[in-house]
Design a protein around this motif. Structure first.
Motif, PDB file in Angstrom:
ATOM      1  N   THR A  65       0.928  -1.230  -0.044  1.00 54.75           N
ATOM      2  CA  THR A  65      -0.078   0.000   0.041  1.00 54.75           C
ATOM      3  C   THR A  65       0.964   1.361  -0.058  1.00 54.75           C
ATOM      4  O   THR A  65       1.957   1.408   0.935  1.00 54.75           O
ATOM      5  N   GLY A 115      -8.557   2.936   6.086  1.00 49.52           N
ATOM      6  CA  GLY A 115      -8.367   3.976   4.792  1.00 49.52           C
ATOM      7  C   GLY A 115      -7.637   3.659   3.680  1.00 49.52           C
ATOM      8  O   GLY A 115      -7.101   4.437   2.739  1.00 49.52           O
ATOM      9  N   ARG A 116      -7.255   2.351   3.508  1.00 45.46           N
ATOM     10  CA  ARG A 116      -6.837   1.424   2.439  1.00 45.46           C
ATOM     11  C   ARG A 116      -7.802   1.445   1.262  1.00 45.46           C
ATOM     12  O   ARG A 116      -8.674   0.982   1.513  1.00 45.46           O
ATOM     13  N   GLU A 117      -7.395   2.219   0.422  1.00 50.07           N
ATOM     14  CA  GLU A 117      -8.503   2.376  -0.851  1.00 50.07           C
ATOM     15  C   GLU A 117      -7.846   1.702  -2.186  1.00 50.07           C
ATOM     16  O   GLU A 117      -6.444   1.802  -2.423  1.00 50.07           O
ATOM     17  N   SER A 119      -7.169   1.181  -6.262  1.00 47.48           N
ATOM     18  CA  SER A 119      -7.230   1.983  -7.514  1.00 47.48           C
ATOM     19  C   SER A 119      -6.866   1.085  -8.697  1.00 47.48           C
ATOM     20  O   SER A 119      -6.017  -0.079  -8.214  1.00 47.48           O
ATOM     21  N   ALA A 127      -3.188  -0.420  -4.087  1.00 49.52           N
ATOM     22  CA  ALA A 127      -3.706   0.116  -2.804  1.00 49.52           C
ATOM     23  C   ALA A 127      -3.109   1.410  -2.247  1.00 49.52           C
ATOM     24  O   ALA A 127      -1.708   1.275  -2.741  1.00 49.52           O
ATOM     25  N   TYR A 129      -3.315   4.482   0.427  1.00 48.41           N
ATOM     26  CA  TYR A 129      -3.974   5.117   1.792  1.00 48.41           C
ATOM     27  C   TYR A 129      -4.695   6.345   1.402  1.00 48.41           C
ATOM     28  O   TYR A 129      -4.308   7.328   0.566  1.00 48.41           O
ATOM     29  N   SER A 130      -5.996   6.643   1.970  1.00 49.68           N
ATOM     30  CA  SER A 130      -6.794   7.884   1.742  1.00 49.68           C
ATOM     31  C   SER A 130      -5.784   8.993   2.297  1.00 49.68           C
ATOM     32  O   SER A 130      -4.935   8.728   2.906  1.00 49.68           O
TER      33      SER A 130
END
Length: 190
Positions: A65, A115-117, A119, A127, A129-130
């Motif tokens: 991430t 908060g791991r998003e 894409s 991944a 983090y936001s």
């Protein structure tokens, strides 16, 4: 290139797709592949250069991430030009060897997913983090990253459209040592 359509892959992925080691080395010599680390390859020109290391790390560990300074830059919360990509893995996960442009970080497995998003980049899921999680991490690791980095990121984030201090503080509750420091900084800025 056979059945591999992802922009980053391991030698094991290539073998599973029926592409032999000799074919991989032929593609490397022709410039159709680039080696990022031992047994990890990317197709040149397919990815944004700032995400190549993250994609290669994801090919090795799905949990890789983008974090800290690299994530701040990604979210336009910093003007830094990182020499290497900051990549987090859950604590206890072995960091892959041979990545010249990766700075590995070990984050607590209990809070790793916060908060791991995900894409999509070139047909591959990575991944990052936001922005909120990255600001929290900047405050959490202020002793290593620097207080000016954390405060600048927070100021820029507050100027952004639709950003809510309440959302940031709600996320910060999962990091009890950071929440009070973050609240004080928000009060000073608002």
């Amino acid at each position: 290139m056979g059945e591999l359509t992802v922009p980053a892959f391991t030698l094991a992925d290539a073998r599973a797709a029926g592409i032999g080691k000799d074919r991989i080395y032929d593609l490397l010599q022709r410039g159709d592949l680039e080696r990022i680390a031992r047994g990890v390859f990317v197709r040149p020109g397919v990815l944004d250069p700032s995400l190549v290391t993250l994609a290669a790390a994801t090919a090795v560990h799905q949990t890789a991430t983008l974090c800290l300074t690299s994530a701040l830059v990604h979210h336009d919360l910093s003007d830094a030009i990182p020499f290497s990509a900051d990549i987090a893995l859950p604590r206890g996960t072995r960091h892959p060897a041979g990545f010249d442009h990766a700075s590995w970080h070990s984050f607590d497995p209990e809070t790793f997913e916060i908060g791991r998003e995900l894409s999509d980049i070139g047909g591959m899921s990575v991944a990052i983090y936001s922005a909120e999680r990255t600001i929290i991490d900047s405050f959490r690791l202020m002793h290593r990253e620097g207080s000016d980095v954390a405060h600048q990121a927070l100021r820029r984030w507050l100027r952004g459209r639709g950003n809510s201090p309440a959302t940031l503080l709600r996320t910060a509750r999962s990091f009890p040592t950071v929440a009070p420091r973050l609240r004080l900084s928000l009060e000073a800025l608002l």
